[in-house]
Design an enzyme around this catalytic site. Sequence first.
Site, PDB file in Angstrom:
ATOM      1  N   GLY A 180      -6.624 -10.014 -85.309  1.00 18.23           N
ATOM      2  CA  GLY A 180      -5.793  -8.823 -85.197  1.00 18.23           C
ATOM      3  C   GLY A 180      -4.321  -9.170 -85.082  1.00 18.23           C
ATOM      4  O   GLY A 180      -3.463  -8.520 -85.672  1.00 18.23           O
ATOM      5  N   HIS A 237     -13.343 -15.608 -86.165  1.00 22.58           N
ATOM      6  CA  HIS A 237     -12.476 -15.657 -87.337  1.00 22.58           C
ATOM      7  C   HIS A 237     -12.747 -16.857 -88.241  1.00 22.58           C
ATOM      8  O   HIS A 237     -12.008 -17.068 -89.209  1.00 22.58           O
ATOM      9  CB  HIS A 237     -11.022 -15.657 -86.876  1.00 22.58           C
ATOM     10  CG  HIS A 237     -10.719 -14.582 -85.878  1.00 22.58           C
ATOM     11  ND1 HIS A 237     -10.750 -13.245 -86.198  1.00 22.58           N
ATOM     12  CD2 HIS A 237     -10.434 -14.642 -84.547  1.00 22.58           C
ATOM     13  CE1 HIS A 237     -10.476 -12.522 -85.120  1.00 22.58           C
ATOM     14  NE2 HIS A 237     -10.285 -13.348 -84.107  1.00 22.58           N
ATOM     15  N   ASP A 265      -5.369 -19.418 -81.280  1.00 22.25           N
ATOM     16  CA  ASP A 265      -6.527 -18.544 -81.109  1.00 22.25           C
ATOM     17  C   ASP A 265      -7.700 -19.113 -81.900  1.00 22.25           C
ATOM     18  O   ASP A 265      -7.856 -18.851 -83.098  1.00 22.25           O
ATOM     19  CB  ASP A 265      -6.206 -17.127 -81.575  1.00 22.25           C
ATOM     20  CG  ASP A 265      -7.327 -16.136 -81.245  1.00 22.25           C
ATOM     21  OD1 ASP A 265      -8.449 -16.590 -80.919  1.00 22.25           O
ATOM     22  OD2 ASP A 265      -7.073 -14.922 -81.324  1.00 22.25           O
ATOM     23  N   ILE A 312     -13.646 -12.289 -89.753  1.00 22.36           N
ATOM     24  CA  ILE A 312     -12.543 -11.363 -89.984  1.00 22.36           C
ATOM     25  C   ILE A 312     -11.219 -12.025 -89.613  1.00 22.36           C
ATOM     26  O   ILE A 312     -11.174 -13.059 -88.941  1.00 22.36           O
ATOM     27  CB  ILE A 312     -12.722 -10.072 -89.167  1.00 22.36           C
ATOM     28  CG1 ILE A 312     -12.735 -10.375 -87.663  1.00 22.36           C
ATOM     29  CG2 ILE A 312     -13.999  -9.349 -89.590  1.00 22.36           C
ATOM     30  CD1 ILE A 312     -12.802  -9.128 -86.785  1.00 22.36           C
TER      31      ILE A 312
END
Length: 282
Positions: free
Chosen positions: A207, A189, A184, A204
């Site tokens: 998830g 991110h 990913d 961030i």
Amino acid sequence: MALDHSLVGIRSEPVDRSWNATDAILYALGVGAGADDPTTELQFTTENTAGVEQQVLPTFGVLAAAARTGRRLGDFDPAKLVHAEQAFELHATLPVAATVQVTSGVTGIQDKGSGALVTTENTATLDGRPLVTTRSGVFIRGEGGFGREPGQSDTWTLPDREPDEQVRYRIRPDQALLYRLSGDRNPLHSDPAFAARGGFDRPILHGLCTYGFTGRALLHAVCGSDPKRFGGMSGRFSRPVLPGQELVVSVWTGADGPDDALFRTSTADGSVVIDRGRFRLR
């Protein structure tokens, strides 16, 4: 409308998805295995430890059932997309290396007012037999208002008692940079400018990285660290996690049935980051 509603109900043709022992190890490191003590969890972080057979973390099943189909959900700013919910069910124990056939499809597009919730389902088969089924949802801000019927509400209720188990994990400051190597590469991110476009002060954590940390906690707290007992889990991402924070996974065993558990993942300050969690033993 930027979203392609004609995709709902259409399944893709099978696509091959392969992984090997190194991929499984890299994923385990990406979700924190061995970070607190490198001599633990060696069954997930090494392939050549004497007397230890390599195994695969169950939450790797979400990646195992992911495959590119070449289809796009529509034309929208990808910085407005966030992972909203994730579930998966294991039909068999994940092998250390395999090539599976993955089919996928959009199961719904729900109008949430300020945005749209797009739900999908993927199935990975190995030698013609189901291995893992995943269900996920992404929320795309600014794509609501098209007037479709909202989805049904979940009846999940927080148990009125203290959790039976609590597991704490510290997220490394560079955790997102390590996790992204499992596939990913969303710059949300890693790239501060891209994260700012999405309304965040800094990049961030993925998830699914938070999800993987939570799955590790459930594996050790409920399954006695045995992947063969891990049947599946589901949860909703309620707010982002920042690298460097501490996660607290609270588990209520037997709260949803004798072979099930409920869970909730929070940061150390009490902010809930995965809500309405359900876990099933196999």
